[in-house]
Every structure is written in structure tokens, then in C-alpha cells.
Design a protein around this motif. Structure first.
Motif, short mmCIF file in Angstrom:
data_model
loop_
_atom_site.label_atom_id
_atom_site.label_comp_id
_atom_site.label_asym_id
_atom_site.label_seq_id
_atom_site.Cartn_x
_atom_site.Cartn_y
_atom_site.Cartn_z
N ALA A 51 53.31 10.78 -63.08
CA ALA A 51 54.62 10.15 -62.85
C ALA A 51 54.47 8.63 -62.79
O ALA A 51 55.30 7.89 -63.31
CB ALA A 51 55.20 10.68 -61.54
N ARG A 52 53.41 8.17 -62.14
CA ARG A 52 53.22 6.72 -62.03
C ARG A 52 52.98 6.08 -63.39
O ARG A 52 53.48 5.01 -63.69
CB ARG A 52 52.06 6.40 -61.09
N SER A 53 52.19 6.77 -64.26
CA SER A 53 51.92 6.18 -65.58
C SER A 53 53.19 6.10 -66.41
O SER A 53 53.40 5.16 -67.17
CB SER A 53 50.85 7.00 -66.31
N LEU A 54 54.09 7.11 -66.26
CA LEU A 54 55.36 7.05 -66.98
C LEU A 54 56.23 5.91 -66.47
O LEU A 54 56.93 5.24 -67.23
CB LEU A 54 56.10 8.39 -66.82
N ARG A 55 56.15 5.66 -65.16
CA ARG A 55 56.98 4.62 -64.56
C ARG A 55 56.46 3.22 -64.88
O ARG A 55 57.23 2.30 -65.15
CB ARG A 55 57.02 4.83 -63.04
N THR A 56 55.15 3.06 -64.86
CA THR A 56 54.58 1.72 -65.04
C THR A 56 54.09 1.47 -66.45
O THR A 56 53.71 0.35 -66.77
CB THR A 56 53.38 1.53 -64.10
N ALA A 57 54.06 2.52 -67.29
CA ALA A 57 53.52 2.42 -68.65
C ALA A 57 52.04 2.08 -68.63
O ALA A 57 51.50 1.54 -69.59
CB ALA A 57 54.28 1.39 -69.48
N GLN A 58 51.38 2.38 -67.52
CA GLN A 58 49.93 2.19 -67.42
C GLN A 58 49.28 3.47 -66.92
O GLN A 58 49.88 4.21 -66.13
CB GLN A 58 49.59 1.05 -66.47
N THR A 59 48.06 3.73 -67.39
CA THR A 59 47.34 4.92 -66.95
C THR A 59 46.16 4.59 -66.04
O THR A 59 45.50 5.51 -65.57
CB THR A 59 46.80 5.68 -68.17
N ARG A 60 45.92 3.31 -65.84
CA ARG A 60 44.75 2.86 -65.06
C ARG A 60 43.47 3.46 -65.63
O ARG A 60 42.53 3.81 -64.90
CB ARG A 60 44.89 3.22 -63.58
N THR A 61 43.42 3.57 -66.95
CA THR A 61 42.25 4.15 -67.63
C THR A 61 41.77 3.21 -68.72
O THR A 61 42.59 2.69 -69.49
CB THR A 61 42.61 5.52 -68.25
N LEU A 62 40.47 3.01 -68.78
CA LEU A 62 39.86 2.19 -69.83
C LEU A 62 39.08 3.09 -70.77
O LEU A 62 38.50 4.10 -70.34
CB LEU A 62 38.91 1.15 -69.22
N GLY A 63 39.03 2.73 -72.04
CA GLY A 63 38.18 3.43 -72.99
C GLY A 63 36.92 2.62 -73.24
O GLY A 63 36.96 1.38 -73.28
N LEU A 64 35.80 3.30 -73.35
CA LEU A 64 34.52 2.64 -73.67
C LEU A 64 33.91 3.37 -74.86
O LEU A 64 33.59 4.57 -74.76
CB LEU A 64 33.57 2.68 -72.48
N VAL A 65 33.74 2.68 -75.97
CA VAL A 65 33.11 3.27 -77.15
C VAL A 65 31.77 2.58 -77.35
O VAL A 65 31.71 1.39 -77.64
CB VAL A 65 33.99 3.10 -78.41
#
Length: 341
Positions: A51-65
């Protein structure tokens, strides 16, 4: 399970105030923030991440390749990235490209589809159309360790030129004059720059680097072994081999031993990228050590700056030479009659 309304009631504030506290909004007074935090703790409240990611448009997640998860250098780098991200309230999803551009593209596409907030990438090549499109689309990105020239992305990397000069000076002082290098792929910045740094350092001592003494590896142990076998088959083999990566150095060590030769008595060996194993090999391997942990932490800080609207800064951190016994024993210091005992 406690809800945000329960937290608001417990702290004696509105739901909107609780939301501002949970999202780190600076307008909340310290005493109010403390009351809300205490209510969250007492009630065991856990925000709904979806719900928070939908509200803030952020997932608090980083990708590392990263290029190769089996390489101890990248393992340590990933560990430091995860630790630093967690300290800033972010999680990390890791993709292993295995030095394959197609697999790198797969991970980038998947991570972007999953709405990660930003990407840390150690490119396996000169930049695929997908990666360049991802940058142009505005996805926050930082290159770490390797980079793509001409692409406007912050870069966090080490500078190994001075350490390579120190290594060549060390080999020269030990009497080695015919030096070879096993390079990484020329399509990577680390593959091409380490060869040029080695060539420049040799030139300072008046030593050539003929084509026959340049091995073309791929940052994997098998290529280190293959190129060392080729060196040893030359009519005039090298006196020292510098592997531009730790795994290729292990492959070189296998090839030298398979020939019944001894390190450093018959041939010297050095590596770029120090790893804990090098202390335990026989002999311990002289290596150029990168500040791997700090590279990962600095890369995360730059990416979070980019995500949160601050100006990210590129960083170049110095590598250093770690002398052990794989290139030879240094000459004993000359003692004079005035030497102290």
C-alpha cells in the motif's frame, strides 16, 4: 494486527500525522515523532509495504546487477551494498550477469518491471541498447567498479594506476624484466585500463610489452590457465605474470603447477583484486587490493542521493599494492657497521 488508526489513537494524533512520521516527513515535531514511534513499537505495527509503494510510488528497493557472483570481489561488493542500503531503509535485489550481456539485460528489464527505485550496475560490456534506454528513461542508476564511457551516469570505482606502477617497480626491483599480463575483456573498462596502466608502468622502466606477452582472458579461472599455458610454451617465457583479476590468477597458478614449476622460483605471479584466499595459498599471492567495501557503500549513497533528489557524486578511491611472497623475496637490507642491533 494493529492498524495505522490504532497507532494514531495510541499516540493521540491524526492518521495523517502517523503517515508523515512513517514517511520521514521533516514537518513533524520531535515530541510528536517520539510519541508515534513509541505507539508503533508498543503495538507492533508494521506498515503495509504494498500500500505504501502505491501511495508514494516508491518501493524502497534497489537493484544490483553484478558481473559474477562467484567472484569473491563481487561477493564482498554485494555484501557492502546490502549493508549500506539496509542502513538507509532500502532492500536490495541482486542479479548475476555471469559476464553475459544478454543475462545483464534480462536482470535490468526484470528489475525495472518490478519498480525498483534505482539500479547499481557493474557493466559486462560497452552498453546494450536496453541499458542506454533505461538511462534515457530516467531510471536512477549508478555504475560501480566498471562504467560505460560517454554515458551520463555517476561512477564509483577505484583507481589502480598507482598500485600497478608500484607492482611493476616491485617486480623490477626483484630483477624481473620479461613481464606478461592476462587482461580481461577489452569491452570492459577494467579490462582495457589495467593493460594500459601496466604498459605505461613498464615504459617507465624501459621495458616493452610485446603482443605475445598479452593474454586475452575473460575474468574466469579457465582463461587464466589457458593464457598462462600459452606463455609457458613460448620460446622465451615471461619471468612474471600479472593477472588482471583474482580468478584468472588462480587459473595461472594451476597452469604453473601443472608444468612442475614453482612460484616464485621459476616464475613470479601477481594479481589484481586481493581476496582472503591469497593469504592461504602457497606462496601467498602479491595482489592489488581495492577498497571494495567502501566502493559498495559509496555507490549506494550516490544512488540514494539520485533517488531522493539530491545531486549524486561520482567517486574514485585508490587501490593499493599488498606485497606477499609470490613475486620473490626482497633482497636483505645491507647492514653497515653503524647499523643498530
Amino acid at each position: 494486527m494493529a492498524s495505522i488508526k490504532d497507532v494514531a489513537a495510541g499516540a493521540g494524533v491524526s492518521v495523517a500525522t502517523v503517515s508523515r512520521v512513517l514517511n520521514g516527513h521533516p514537518s513533524v515535531r520531535p515530541d510528536t515523532r517520539a510519541r508515534v514511534s513509541a505507539a508503533v513499537e508498543a503495538l507492533g505495527y508494521r506498515p503495509n509495504a504494498v500500500a505504501r509503494s502505491l501511495r508514494t510510488a516508491q518501493t524502497r528497493t534497489l537493484g544490483l546487477v553484478i558481473s559474477d557472483v562467484l567472484n569473491p570481489y563481487f561477493t564482498e561488493l554485494a555484501r557492502s551494498v546490502e549493508d549500506e542500503a539496509r542502513a538507509h531503509g532500502y532492500s536490495v535485489v541482486i542479479g548475476n550477469a555471469d559476464e553475459q550481456p544478454a543475462l545483464q539485460d534480462h536482470h535490468i528489464r526484470t528489475l525495472v518491471d518490478r519498480r525498483i527505485d534505482g539500479l547499481l550496475v557493474s557493466p559486462t560490456d560497452g552498453g546494450s541498447p536496453l541499458m542506454l534506454d533505461t538511462v534515457r528513461a530516467g531510471t536512477p542508476m549508478v555504475f560501480v567498479d566498471r562504467w560505460i564511457p560517454g554515458v551520463d551516469v555517476p561512477v564509483v570505482r577505484s583507481d589502480g594506476d598507482a598500485a600497478v606502477r608500484d607492482l611493476v617497480a616491485h617486480l623490477y626491483a626483484l630483477g624481473h624484466r620479461r613481464l606478461a599480463i592476462i587482461a580481461g575483456p577489452a569491452t570492459t573498462t577494467t579490462g582495457s585500463e589495467r593493460v594500459e596502466a601496466f604498459r605505461d608502468a613498464l615504459r617507465e622502466h624501459g621495458l616493452p610489452l610485446p603482443d605475445a606477452l598479452i593474454g586475452h582472458g575473460d575474468f574466469q579461472a579457465a582463461s587464466g590457465r589457458r593464457e598462462t599455458e600459452r606463455f609457458l610454451a613460448l620460446a622465451e617465457p615471461p619471468e612474471a605474470v600479472f593477472a588482471a583479476d583474482n580468478l584468472m590468477a588462480l587459473g595461472a597458478m594451476d597452469a604453473i603447477r601443472a608444468r612442475g614449476l614453482r612460484i616464485p622460483h621459476d616464475i613470479a605471479l601477481a594479481a589484481f583484486d586481493d581476496i582472503p584466499w591469497f593469504v592461504h595459498t602457497d606462496p601467498p599471492v602479491t595482489a592489488i587490493a581495492q577498497p571494495t567495501g567502501e566502493l559498495g557503500r559509496a555507490a549506494v549513497r550516490a544512488l540514494i542521493d539520485r533517488i531522493e533528489g539530491r545531486v549524486p557524486r561520482s567517486a574514485i578511491l585508490p587501490a593499493r599494492l599488498v606485497v606477499r611472497r609470490s613475486c620473490g623475496e626482497p633482497p636483505a637490507p645491507h647492514r653497515t657497521g653503524n647499523s643498530r642491533k
